[in-house]
Scaffold this active site. Sequence first.
Site, PDB file in Angstrom:
ATOM      1  N   GLU A  93       0.794  -1.223   0.000  1.00  0.00           N
ATOM      2  CA  GLU A  93       0.000   0.000   0.000  1.00  0.00           C
ATOM      3  C   GLU A  93       0.830   1.279   0.000  1.00  0.00           C
ATOM      4  O   GLU A  93       0.382   2.304  -0.504  1.00  0.00           O
ATOM      5  CB  GLU A  93      -0.937   0.003   1.219  1.00  0.00           C
ATOM      6  N   SER A 110     -50.737 -29.186  38.244  1.00  0.00           N
ATOM      7  CA  SER A 110     -50.599 -29.428  39.686  1.00  0.00           C
ATOM      8  C   SER A 110     -49.369 -28.759  40.300  1.00  0.00           C
ATOM      9  O   SER A 110     -49.280 -28.651  41.521  1.00  0.00           O
ATOM     10  CB  SER A 110     -50.554 -30.934  39.966  1.00  0.00           C
TER      11      SER A 110
END
Length: 808
Positions: free
Chosen positions: A93, A472
């Site tokens: 780069e 229950s």
Amino acid sequence: MTTMIALKRWLRRLAVLAFLLVLAGGLTVYLVYRHYAPTLPDVAVLREVRLQVPMKVYSRDGKLIANFGEARRLPLAIADVPPVLRDAFIATEDERFYEHPGVDYQSMARVAWEFVRAGGQFGTGGSTITMQLARNFFLTPERRIERKLREILLALKIERELGKDEILELYLNKIFLGNRAYGVAAAAQSYYGKAVSELTLPEAAMIAGLPKAPSELNPIQNPERSLERRNYVLTRMHEAGFITAEALAAARASPETARIHEFPIELEAPYVAEMARLEAERQLGSEEALTGGYSVYTSIDSAMQQAANDALRASLIDYDERHGYRGPEAHVALSGNDASEAALATLQALSPTGGLLPALVLAVEAESASGVFSDGSAWQLLFEQARWARRHISADERGPSPRTLGEVLKAGDIIRLRQVDEGWRLAQLPAVQGALVALDPDDGAVRALVGGFSFARSKFNRATQSERQPGSSFKPFVYSAAFEKGFTPASIVNDAPIVFEIPGVEKAWRPQNDNETFSGPIRLREAMVRSKNLVSIRVLDAIGVGYARDYIERFGFGAERLPPNLSIALGTGTAPPLVMARGYAVFANGGYRVEPHMVSRIVDASGGEAFRARPPRACAECPERIASEFALETVSPDPAATGESPGDAVQLAPRVIDARNAYLVTSLLMDVVKRGTGRRAMELGRSDLAGKTGTTNEHRDAWFSGFNQSLVVTTWMGFDDFSTLGDGEFAARTALPMWTRFMASALEGVPERLPSIPPGLTTARINAGSGLLTSAGDEAAIMEVFRVEDVERLGRSTSSREDPYEVF
């Protein structure tokens, strides 16, 4: 001579022209700078820049549960970037990065010439790392001369105020590298599943080649172009003197191994992760939470969570095997005895789920079958591990047992296999669903939570979002209300048929016990142990539905969940498992209502604490609790009065039922485990467990809520469409095994801790048949726990042989 004079004259003119051009150029640069300088952003913000970093969710012991956020980023310091990766970027780069002042004038001259040749259009290249940084942080990407001038000026400004390593660090953390990866650390993880320090030379070169075109040069989407670009980067590194010719040759010969790697998850808890995300967004705001680099620490215990995953899946698979084989997931054509490309594509489109691996059957014999998994590896299945696979007809019906494996499988079938000690076992994705929640009863911290078999298949969280009838398992709350009204564990209630005429309804209500048998007069303790429906209805009728509903709201049940009629005694209201667990926590902690919570703290990217949960605690032994109980208060004391800061004071959970009431209910529920419907839990070999099963009409829901002093756990099993689990699929066979599997792991090494008897309770001898006080010489005498005032009342009742709390 004349020629020499003319030449000198032209040279002077050229010198003046050159001077004027330089002066004009300098003036132009000055004017351009004066024009754009006021509009250039302040470079100082780069020192304080906050990159968009995903949110991470952890267990309380630091295991990574999830990452949230569109961008993947793992910021790192320049010192942590290996030289090979730094060299790869610089060579590709910006080879003169450490030499130029932010603008490489040689490259700019080339770009200017290309600009003229292209008729005023910028090509690619020429931008230094500093210029790219300026563009990525401050500018738009369009190719216009004005933007390029601003980019150059901004790059020069950045170089004056930041050091080279600071610039490179920002660049390597900011740059987009494809596959949702921002920055080199995220790219290393995304493509190679490793840290940057572990990257090889060719891997570093591949990553360094991505900034030019992260989508087009992506090794996942375009491996050929990516390989060409990688080799170009390697060549540039050699030309720049970063690597030798030998290293270049070896790296170019290396195959490209990039593939998609998800960020490593250390603990599977997707339902927990989603709950944590929602809470973080509520605390911080959606965008801030997902991009600010926050770490969310939950109350989840990683060992318990893993145990919860295993317990739920094993229990759902057990149920599924009991009800038969529904057939392969798909069937494909084979190429002889080999898998065709189309067959493999179908196989590879399926994902492993809950430990169940998709597999392709290639050959079937009477006693064995063989095939391949999606990764190409081979497997073999013995008939013994598929004998369960009777054909599924309905929840209550299966076909005959298979005599050979050929009656179950065919070549070309795509099936599921799971690993067992004996090898591979035939499996299928369960149609039934389940949930498990584990709470700390002291403060409501969620220690484990599973909302279904697979979050990928269904994101519906059954632990928190489902509204199911508890059956229950709701009875303990009705009994608690009855004890508050003066009933005792020895109170006699008639277990006999009962009929209720309902105004406006033609057919009378005739409730039944599960087994449709009756025991006649029975003590409440025995009625709880044997889960007598008719006893619960008579008790509720005696104390009043309105009173019971108001009382039960204390446990955290909203009024909308409590039907305004006697059916509430049978658990016909609705609640998700988390709400049931909170209700049972009141019994476990001695009478205090705690608030379930999962997010313990949130830490920002710099390590500062952005949020900390301060849940109210039961904390029965805290000095603040002792003081408030002594003063008959049920709220937290004023921190100012105790000399503590608000952040340090213990926030006390409100007392909602009497400690003696909580102990009495717990005592009954411990008997349910010892000799009632929950006795399967006794296989854990502990004496400090209490709990209650719950099975609804037509076996649509199965529950078990149970606890000891350190943990409250609720499990549920059922179908999302409310269809039946099948005859005989009571909670003791479905939800309770899930609970027991989990507790076997969760309580391993945890000492037994029996609940302490609170002041105001005593034991007395009663006659097992009448429930009245009796003498030691009575052959039917047993010991029972009472409140002191109830013993005194029973003493008076014994003389008259009547108990005002008998219900017939």
